[in-house]
Motif scaffolding. Structure first.
Motif, PDB file in Angstrom:
ATOM      1  N   ARG A 256       0.795  -1.089  -0.072  1.00  0.00           N
ATOM      2  CA  ARG A 256      -0.138  -0.201  -0.002  1.00  0.00           C
ATOM      3  C   ARG A 256       0.690   1.336   0.251  1.00  0.00           C
ATOM      4  NH1 ARG A 256      -3.005  -0.375   5.415  1.00  0.00           N
ATOM      5  NH2 ARG A 256      -4.129   1.378   4.527  1.00  0.00           N
TER       6      ARG A 256
ATOM      7  N   ILE B  51       1.433   5.206   0.711  1.00  0.00           N
ATOM      8  CA  ILE B  51       0.752   6.028   1.590  1.00  0.00           C
ATOM      9  C   ILE B  51       1.784   7.246   1.530  1.00  0.00           C
ATOM     10  CG2 ILE B  51       0.297   6.513   4.277  1.00  0.00           C
ATOM     11  CD1 ILE B  51       0.142   3.381   4.584  1.00  0.00           C
TER      12      ILE B  51
ATOM     13  N   PHE C 216      -7.008  13.970  -1.662  1.00  0.00           N
ATOM     14  CA  PHE C 216      -7.220  12.202  -1.303  1.00  0.00           C
ATOM     15  C   PHE C 216      -8.640  12.226  -0.423  1.00  0.00           C
ATOM     16  CE2 PHE C 216      -7.130   8.767   1.554  1.00  0.00           C
ATOM     17  CZ  PHE C 216      -7.059   7.692   0.621  1.00  0.00           C
ATOM     18  N   GLU C 217      -8.458  13.251   0.638  1.00  0.00           N
ATOM     19  CA  GLU C 217      -9.582  13.153   1.424  1.00  0.00           C
ATOM     20  C   GLU C 217     -10.997  13.429   0.810  1.00  0.00           C
ATOM     21  OE1 GLU C 217      -8.362  15.615   4.779  1.00  0.00           O
ATOM     22  OE2 GLU C 217      -7.014  13.866   5.630  1.00  0.00           O
TER      23      GLU C 217
ATOM     24  N   VAL D 192      -1.619   6.045  -4.869  1.00  0.00           N
ATOM     25  CA  VAL D 192      -2.362   5.681  -3.650  1.00  0.00           C
ATOM     26  C   VAL D 192      -3.479   4.822  -3.517  1.00  0.00           C
ATOM     27  CG1 VAL D 192      -3.235   6.743  -1.628  1.00  0.00           C
ATOM     28  CG2 VAL D 192      -1.045   7.833  -2.751  1.00  0.00           C
ATOM     29  N   ARG D 193      -4.398   5.260  -4.465  1.00  0.00           N
ATOM     30  CA  ARG D 193      -5.698   4.686  -4.294  1.00  0.00           C
ATOM     31  C   ARG D 193      -5.671   3.033  -5.138  1.00  0.00           C
ATOM     32  NH1 ARG D 193      -8.069  10.066  -5.961  1.00  0.00           N
ATOM     33  NH2 ARG D 193      -8.759  10.876  -3.931  1.00  0.00           N
TER      34      ARG D 193
ATOM     35  N   THR E 230      -3.115   5.500   1.635  1.00  0.00           N
ATOM     36  CA  THR E 230      -3.933   6.270   2.298  1.00  0.00           C
ATOM     37  C   THR E 230      -3.124   7.575   2.197  1.00  0.00           C
ATOM     38  OG1 THR E 230      -5.653   7.152   4.242  1.00  0.00           O
ATOM     39  CG2 THR E 230      -3.538   5.987   4.797  1.00  0.00           C
TER      40      THR E 230
ATOM     41  N   LEU F 259      -2.241  11.570   4.889  1.00  0.00           N
ATOM     42  CA  LEU F 259      -2.366  11.876   5.897  1.00  0.00           C
ATOM     43  C   LEU F 259      -1.399  13.124   6.303  1.00  0.00           C
ATOM     44  CD1 LEU F 259      -3.503  10.995   9.055  1.00  0.00           C
ATOM     45  CD2 LEU F 259      -1.017  10.589   9.224  1.00  0.00           C
TER      46      LEU F 259
ATOM     47  N   LEU G 218      -1.141   6.625  12.139  1.00  0.00           N
ATOM     48  CA  LEU G 218      -1.743   5.573  11.254  1.00  0.00           C
ATOM     49  C   LEU G 218      -2.144   4.382  12.071  1.00  0.00           C
ATOM     50  CD1 LEU G 218      -0.117   6.132   7.625  1.00  0.00           C
ATOM     51  CD2 LEU G 218      -2.530   6.387   8.148  1.00  0.00           C
TER      52      LEU G 218
ATOM     53  N   ASP H 173      -5.196   2.313  10.661  1.00  0.00           N
ATOM     54  CA  ASP H 173      -4.826   2.237   9.363  1.00  0.00           C
ATOM     55  C   ASP H 173      -3.686   1.081   9.137  1.00  0.00           C
ATOM     56  OD1 ASP H 173      -6.936   3.383   7.841  1.00  0.00           O
ATOM     57  OD2 ASP H 173      -5.901   5.291   8.074  1.00  0.00           O
TER      58      ASP H 173
END
Lengths: 389, 389
Positions: free
Chosen positions: B265, B267, B281-282, B316-317, B322, B324, B359, B364
């Motif tokens: 993943r 991040i 992203f959010e 990222v997706r 994720t 942050l 995280l 997460d």
């Protein structure tokens, strides 16, 4: 892990001491060096296995003193690039010029080698507190490796050392004492503190393992040049541990049959503002006299008398090398020349380029010589020297 | 040397372009990425040969765009240490924590990868002048490699960038323009100069080869973990080239059959003072909106809108990652935590530790996750951040 260290022996009186317990100096006051079972290393290690080993100084684990792999504190130190510099070399009449760029070590200098080995071995032997005087870079390196290993590190440094060095020691959580005067005064402070507090003194050449780490500089140069030593290596000598290490490395490799030629000539340089080793070499002395009021922009060369000066001078003379002082102006000019060739050199490292140029001019180096310069650290450690121009 | 690059393709419209001539952006305005004949690489290169290759990013030469070995400008960049950090990890509930320490590159940051690849390829294609805007570290890296390659390098940087960065560019002989404002303003200056002077624009993602160099970050992490990707990689995104590079690397390795798991993943983290990618992203947006008046001690994260933001967000997706934001105070605290573990982190790199901690707290990341933090550069590049405490 399989160190082939057999014992320690005094470089002054030859006495053998047990390497399995903490040792500082020989009872006679001389520095201790590791002795290895080199025949056993030569039969245990196929040279052809080396290329696939870890690209750090620990690829030479059999020739290092740490006995248990679990004791090693590694942050990626060593196996730094050895870079051909044909264009820069052409300009000074040395087309086969190379630079060993020690700036690519943790904390940005070659001091990482000594600290990695010294801290690893100290931890292995159960030591909890280490202490040292420093002109700056050694303190940062020991603080860093001490933090990684969980040892307490105490450093004393001249108040005039670059502020970045102090900040670095503090970043890594070391206990820092600032001292008025040179590294020799810092050395007196550490000597007293060690006696009072029971800390282990890891001053230059006052314990046996820092120089073992530095030895890997020589091992790497030999391997990176296909096990053929260069004609000459030029080293900026402060305490001189690196050049002693390179000398030991070449001797050990030759004894193992891994290195067939007799080279390299080991050449040292210092700043004319503080050049006790150069003076001693020129005077034919076996030891140096303390240099008064040393001044140079190359803080690492501001050492008024190296503790193991007799070994440095022996390494230079035994290999047919020489010694030469350069001025701070030469150093500034060489920082620029290195920069124009893509090398970010520290002032100490830049001194080797100035020395190479002068040695070529006076005929001590020929255009056919393969010459390796040791850039002991990154220009990044000296923001003041960078910005001053 | 045997590059298997086949052509370039636009990340927006998919159009294929010839890699054998200089290319900037696609006619549609999108960034270009290299396409490789991966089946041919997989059959030409036995994975078992890699350990004995040169310990730099050029060990992956088949997956890099430079066609002739003689064009490569190498100063020892890449194959930086990937260090296990069990004690630091335990403290934040992530015992399988690792740090990729990019401070051990020439010029002290991961920017050396993009510069080495970009400069080598530019030279190969006959380009003489390259120009870029920089928050500091990219300028130093391109200036350094440009000096080594004999290219003229023109940089524009915010006047507020660390003074050490400007000094570094000047050391390496670059032509430096200081600009009031952020890197976006510097970008406008470079854009105009390139049109007027005919210089080649090597701004982030505006030529295809910088990201190819950054790709080696991902290749190395995979190799160093035994061709098993970690569960997550946390990256401090300014322009985001590194995370795009890691994403491409993992996809290529998977396609070659060298990497079997689906991880990692990806991040990203930014400073709360300038977090356009996190906000996008959010909000579920495909691109970011420019961030006004960005402020952070992490100069490399002060990018108000990354040119290839849509690719960063896609990376990222697509990987289930994720995003942050962390505060500058979190960053300062993480510099200290890294220091106490023997890692000299730059503010951008320290942000990844702060992000990991947050995280883990919000669930997460789990205690079983293998997590790799990218420390993009050495603390030495930030003497101010070090000394400020």
């Amino acid at each position: 892990m399989s160190s082939f260290v057999a014992y320690l022996s005094c470089a002054r009186c030859g006495r053998a001491l047990d390497h399995r317990v903490p040792q500082g100096l020989c009872p006679c006051g001389g520095p201790l060096l590791g002795d290895y079972d080199l025949d056993a290393v030569a039969s245990a290690v196929p040279k052809a296995d080396l290329p696939a080993r870890v690209p750090t100084m620990w690829r030479y684990r059999e020739l290092l003193p740490v006995e248990d792999a679990g004791s090693v504190v590694s942050l990626g130190e060593g196996f730094t690039p050895l870079l051909p510099m044909p264009a820069l070399g052409e300009r000074i009449g040395l087309p086969d010029l190379w630079v060993k760029d020690e700036g690519l070590n943790p904390t940005g200098t070659f001091k990482a080698r000594g600290a990695a080995c010294g801290v690893s071995r100290a931890r292995e032997l159960g030591i909890r507190h280490v202490a040292l005087p420093t002109a700056g870079n050694a303190g940062g390196a020991w603080a860093c490796y001490g933090a990684a290993a969980g040892l307490d590190v105490h450093v004393a440094m001249p108040a005039a050392a670059p502020s970045a060095n102090r900040a670095e020691c503090e970043l890594f959580g070391a206990d820092v004492t600032l001292v008025d005067g040179l590294i020799s005064e810092a050395g007196r402070v550490i000597d007293r503190q060690c006696r009072e507090e029971g800390w282990f003194d890891v001053s230059t050449m006052k314990e046996p393992y820092r120089v073992e780490g530095k030895k890997t500089l020589g091992l790497e140069i030999a391997e990176q040049l296909g096990w053929m030593a260069p004609d000459a290596i030029i080293y900026p000598a402060g305490g001189g541990v690196g050049v002693i290490g390179i000398w030991l490395a070449m001797r050990q490799l030759r004894q193992m049959g891994w290195l067939e030629n007799d080279a390299p000539r080991l050449i040292i340089t210092q700043s004319a503002g503080c050049a006790p080793l150069i003076r001693a070499f020129e005077q034919g002395s076996e030891e140096s006299e303390p240099w008064r009021d040393g001044q140079t922009i190359a803080h690492g060369l501001r050492v008024h008398k190296a503790f193991a000066d007799f070994l440095v001078l022996r390494a230079v003379r035994e290999t047919g090398g020489t010694a030469l002082a350069v001025t701070d102006d030469d150093i500034r000019e060489s920082i620029r020349s290195f920069g124009q060739a893509g090398i970010g050199a520290c002032p100490e490292g830049a001194a080797t380029l100035a020395a190479a140029e002068a040695l070529r001019e006076r005929g001590d180096l020929s255009s056919r010589d393969r010459v390796v310069l040791i850039n002991t650290g990154s220009a990044l450690k000296y923001p003041d020297a960078l910005g001053a121009d």
